[in-house]
Enzyme design. Structure first.
Site, short mmCIF file in Angstrom:
data_model
loop_
_atom_site.label_atom_id
_atom_site.label_comp_id
_atom_site.label_asym_id
_atom_site.label_seq_id
_atom_site.Cartn_x
_atom_site.Cartn_y
_atom_site.Cartn_z
CE1 TYR A 133 10.27 4.61 1.20
CE2 TYR A 133 8.70 4.96 2.92
CZ TYR A 133 9.24 5.33 1.65
OH TYR A 133 8.69 6.41 0.66
CE LYS A 161 8.37 3.06 -1.24
NZ LYS A 161 7.50 3.73 -0.85
CB ILE A 203 6.01 0.26 -2.34
CG1 ILE A 203 5.97 -1.15 -1.92
CG2 ILE A 203 4.91 0.93 -1.86
CD1 ILE A 203 6.42 -1.11 -0.62
#
Length: 294
Positions: A133, A161, A203
């Protein structure tokens, strides 16, 4: 693999600051009903920074319990101490998560070498799939595509992400990491383009309050239908920006409360509830997005 429309779920709280598990269960049911593809529990939007580890694990475990196998749950496992991230990862490995999402260590600003070592150590502590992330606006460290590529060979690191909002990274990440590595947008405003350029999912913060529309946009973009995706996405664009009129998740919790999705919009210090000057802005954006408020 998990793809499509993934909600970065808020953690509802009571007015005394305790977690409101009844509202959490309703949120899980809401997202199952609305067609959301997966849930991230206790990520940034879920206030991971202000939940101590035992509470963090409990919230993720309860989310998994409420989901009851009907929707995948991804547990946030980020920390800025590798030992703490490993401890959290081991605990989450026992509660039934489908994957974990680990933010880059924040504040201490590791080098690329440090990032690689950190993620390898965390991944080695579990067999459960790991998603990297990158959100430099929060962490003060930007994990470049070249650094991500060094981690592709780790068998249970399955994707990243990418929340910089720089859609040019999609092509670069795909070139370096291959077609099997999952690429998730972490920026609602550029998510449509991210998917059309070859991303696998989003997301999303806005997904907390417009899950059906967001799912439809993601499905259209993943199918390559740019015109349909745009027609769904454009009415939401004012919402995307207004949900960041103050630090996430302040605005989205306020909006969820106004919709009746949660009993209380309480947020833990040092964050405070949405200031009055933002109320009208957010209500206007919600109206334009055809969101009903109570």
């Amino acid at each position: 693999m998990i793809n499509g429309s993934i909600v970065a779920l808020i953690t509802p709280m009571n007015s005394d600051g305790s977690v409101d598990f009844a509202s959490l269960e309703r949120l899980v049911e809401f997202h199952i009903d609305q067609g959301t593809d997966a849930i991230v529990a206790v990520g940034t939007t879920g206030e991971s920074a202000t939940l101590p580890m035992n509470e963090h694990v409990t919230v993720v475990a309860q989310t998994v319990k409420f989901a009851a196998g009907r929707i995948p749950v991804i547990g946030g496992n980020g920390a800025n101490a590798t030992s703490e991230a490993i401890e959290l990862t081991k605990s989450l490995s026992k509660v039934g998560v489908a994957a974990m999402l680990g933010v880059t260590p924040y504040y201490n600003k590791p080098t690329p070498k440090g990032l690689v070592a950190h993620y390898k150590a965390v991944a080695a502590s579990t067999d459960i799939p790991q998603i990297l992330y990158n959100v430099p606006g929060r962490t003060a460290v930007d994990m470049k595509p070249e650094t991500v590529a060094e981690l592709v060979a780790v068998s249970n690191i399955i994707g990243v992400k990418e929340a910089t909002g720089d859609v040019s990274r999609v092509q670069r990440l795909r070139e370096l990491c291959g077609n099997d590595f999952m690429l998730y947008s972490g920026d609602d405003a550029t998510a449509r383009e991210f998917l059309l350029l070859g991303g696998n999912g989003v997301i999303s913060v806005a997904n907390n309050i417009v899950p059906k529309a967001f799912k439809a946009m993601c499905d259209a973009a993943l199918a390559g239908n740019a015109e349909l995706a745009a027609s769904i996405d454009e009415p939401l664009r004012g919402l995307y920006s207004t949900l960041f009129c103050e630090a996430n998740p302040i605005p989205v919790k306020w909006a969820a409360h106004r919709m009746g999705l949660i009993e209380c919009g309480h947020i833990r210090l040092p964050l405070t509830e949405l200031s009055e000057q933002c109320h009208g802005l957010l209500l206007d954006a919600m109206t334009r997005a055809q969101i009903e408020v109570k």
